[in-house]
Write an enzyme that holds these catalytic residues in place. Structure first.
Site, PDB file in Angstrom:
ATOM      1  N   GLY A  40      -3.000  -5.485 -17.880  1.00  0.00           N
ATOM      2  CA  GLY A  40      -3.734  -5.593 -16.620  1.00  0.00           C
ATOM      3  C   GLY A  40      -4.607  -4.382 -16.314  1.00  0.00           C
ATOM      4  N   CYS A  42      -4.010  -1.763 -14.328  1.00  0.00           N
ATOM      5  CA  CYS A  42      -3.339  -0.454 -14.300  1.00  0.00           C
ATOM      6  C   CYS A  42      -3.379   0.222 -15.663  1.00  0.00           C
ATOM      7  CB  CYS A  42      -1.893  -0.620 -13.830  1.00  0.00           C
ATOM      8  SG  CYS A  42      -0.944   0.911 -13.908  1.00  0.00           S
ATOM      9  N   SER A 180     -11.955   8.006   0.601  1.00  0.00           N
ATOM     10  CA  SER A 180     -11.152   9.174   0.210  1.00  0.00           C
ATOM     11  C   SER A 180      -9.687   8.836   0.016  1.00  0.00           C
ATOM     12  CB  SER A 180     -11.272  10.271   1.272  1.00  0.00           C
ATOM     13  OG  SER A 180     -10.529   9.931   2.434  1.00  0.00           O
ATOM     14  N   ALA A 182      -6.624   7.366  -2.670  1.00  0.00           N
ATOM     15  CA  ALA A 182      -6.196   7.935  -3.944  1.00  0.00           C
ATOM     16  C   ALA A 182      -7.273   7.806  -5.018  1.00  0.00           C
ATOM     17  CB  ALA A 182      -4.901   7.270  -4.405  1.00  0.00           C
ATOM     18  N   GLY A 270     -11.477   0.435  -1.257  1.00  0.00           N
ATOM     19  CA  GLY A 270     -10.345  -0.480  -1.220  1.00  0.00           C
ATOM     20  C   GLY A 270     -10.420  -1.550  -2.288  1.00  0.00           C
ATOM     21  N   HIS A 444      17.069  27.230 -11.135  1.00  0.00           N
ATOM     22  CA  HIS A 444      16.119  28.325 -10.907  1.00  0.00           C
ATOM     23  C   HIS A 444      15.682  28.886 -12.255  1.00  0.00           C
ATOM     24  CE1 HIS A 444      14.304  31.889  -9.107  1.00  0.00           C
ATOM     25  NE2 HIS A 444      14.933  32.607 -10.040  1.00  0.00           N
TER      26      HIS A 444
END
Length: 465
Positions: A40, A42, A180, A182, A270, A444
């Site tokens: 598709g 994406c 504006s 994504a 959009g 860490h």
């Protein structure tokens, strides 16, 4: 004579092909119909190839700023054709991967354009003529396409949709990005880092408007510092294309209109659902502004007919579509314990520079819902790993219910936050409170320590800032 299946999936995007695989795992005989390329939009024209482009622009940014890391790069440059070729090869590799998954799971792939000619009957027109597919269930997963307006239409030459912007024949010199969200901000980031002069026009009062207000404000400062021009409360009234460029008339926040010239324009206003010519209306399928109305399990209200993904409405995200596909298939198969889609736990990610990631309610939405909140915030500049990476700009923000400790939302901007957000998504899915998060040990030095510090900050306990 019709070919018979337990399930026919109409569309092979991340919703459709995942649904097909899950159905095959559950013992169903499955067919998937695709008119273009498996995977598709994406995989072929969206999520994946754009990330390949953004990776290139990220590396190019580091090359042009190598001195900050004690490195020396002379005359950094790029070959646009090779940049695009790499992106297309990445998409091609994954397309081949989906083909392999279909074969592995014994899913029948039918190439052509499908139309519902019955509640659970699909007629496919392909290169070999018409083929009739009968099934016990049909999933509509036909996705969406770039939205256009009567006065804002793409020509593929000077005015682009995302598909054109991914395969440019030439590098824009002066680029106008309309929208504006994504998609718009990612392309603005890519082309700006590659050397174009970029202007972004947004009708609303802030960029990336679905995000938390603090994130929007930080993003505007960050991209403005990078050289991108931002026009909010503005609209493009007219565009006129010519051989050498585009003239755009923009109405600004002051109500005045001005015309400027650009080499190219990207429309990022959009998407529109692909629900036309599917035969939905004759079956009594309910539509809302073109999107198929479903319940939390993908049911359309027409027996045996289901719908998932972009065609069912916001949020228009690949991972939402995939999860909806699994929910729908498991529901039709009678799997016990299937939960309906909870859209509040779907993360959103923007892969610009800096990255944005979020899940749940913004601070404003939580307050609008009548929640008394505790808000924590921790900056990248207070994190050792971020400083070592040379990525000290950004923050992590968490929103808690002041009475129960429920994590209502999390919002991040900065390097690699699209990878970090999943920690908060899991926390929300497990209904974790601030207590569990405070007692979790974070490694860490990592960027993830900022997630811990943001939680601590919400309760006045931040340690490193």
């Amino acid at each position: 004579m019709a070919d018979k299946f337990d399930l026919v999936v109409l569309g092979s995007g991340p919703g459709g092909y995942v649904a097909a695989i899950r159905a095959a795992q559950l013992g169903m005989k499955v067919a998937i119909v695709e008119r273009e390329r498996l995977g598709g939009i994406c995989l072929n024209w969206g999520c994946i190839p754009t990330k390949a482009l953004l990776r290139t622009s990220e590396i190019y940014h580091y090359m042009t700023h190598a001195d900050a890391y004690g490195l020396k790069v002379e005359k950094a440059s790029f070959d646009l054709a090779k940049v695009v070729d790499r992106s297309r090869k990445v998409a091609g590799q994954l397309n081949a991967g989906v083909k392999g998954l279909m074969k592995k799971n014994k899913v029948t792939v039918v190439e052509g354009e499908g139309r519902l000619t019955g509640k659970t009957q699909v007629t496919v027109k392909g290169a070999q003529g018409e083929q009739l597919l009968d099934a016990k269930n049909v999933i509509v997963a036909t996705g969406a396409r770039a939205r256009e307006l009567p006065h804002l239409k793409a020509d593929g030459q000077r005015v682009w949709t995302y598909r054109h912007a991914m395969t440019p024949a030439e590098m824009p010199t002066k680029l106008l990005v309309i929208g504006s969200g994504a998609i718009g901000i990612e392309f603005a980031s890519f082309y700006n880092d590659m050397g174009a002069e970029v202007t972004v026009v947004e009708m609303l009062d802030r960029i990336v408007p679905v995000e938390d207000a603090d994130v929007s404000a930080f993003m505007e400062k960050a991209v403005t510092k990078q050289g991108i021009k931002i026009l909010t409360k503005a609209s493009v009234e007219k565009i006129e294309t010519g051989l050498d460029g585009v003239k755009a008339t923009i109405k600004g926040s002051d109500g005045k209109s001005a015309t400027d010239s650009y080499s190219h324009v990207i429309l990022a206003i959009g998407i529109a659902p692909n629900t036309e010519n599917l035969g939905l209306e004759s079956l009594g399928v309910k539509l809302d502004r073109g999107h198929i109305v479903t319940d939390g399990y993908g049911r359309t209200g027409v027996e045996g007919l289901w719908a998932i993904g972009d065609v069912t409405g916001a949020p228009w995200l690949a991972h939402k579509a995939s999860h909806e596909g699994i929910i729908a298939v498991e529901t039709m198969a009678g799997v016990k314990g299937v939960h309906p889609m909870d859209k509040s736990n779907i993360p959103g990610c923007t892969y610009a520079r800096p990255q944005i990631a979020s899940v749940g309610l913004t601070e404003a939405k939580a307050k609008e819902a009548g929640r008394k909140v505790k808000v924590g915030k921790f900056p990248f500049v207070g994190n050792g790993k971020a400083i070592a990476l040379g990525e000290a700009e950004g923050f992590v923000k968490t929103v808690f219910d002041a009475d129960t400790g429920e994590l209502l939302g999390a919002h991040m901007i900065g390097a690699e936050v699209t990878e970090l957000i999943q920690g908060y998504v899991i926390a929300r899915s497990l209904e974790t409170t601030e207590a569990e998060l405070m007692h979790t040990v974070f490694a860490h030095p990592t960027l993830s320590e900022m997630m811990h510090e943001s939680v601590l900050d919400a309760y006045g306990r931040a340690l490193h800032y």
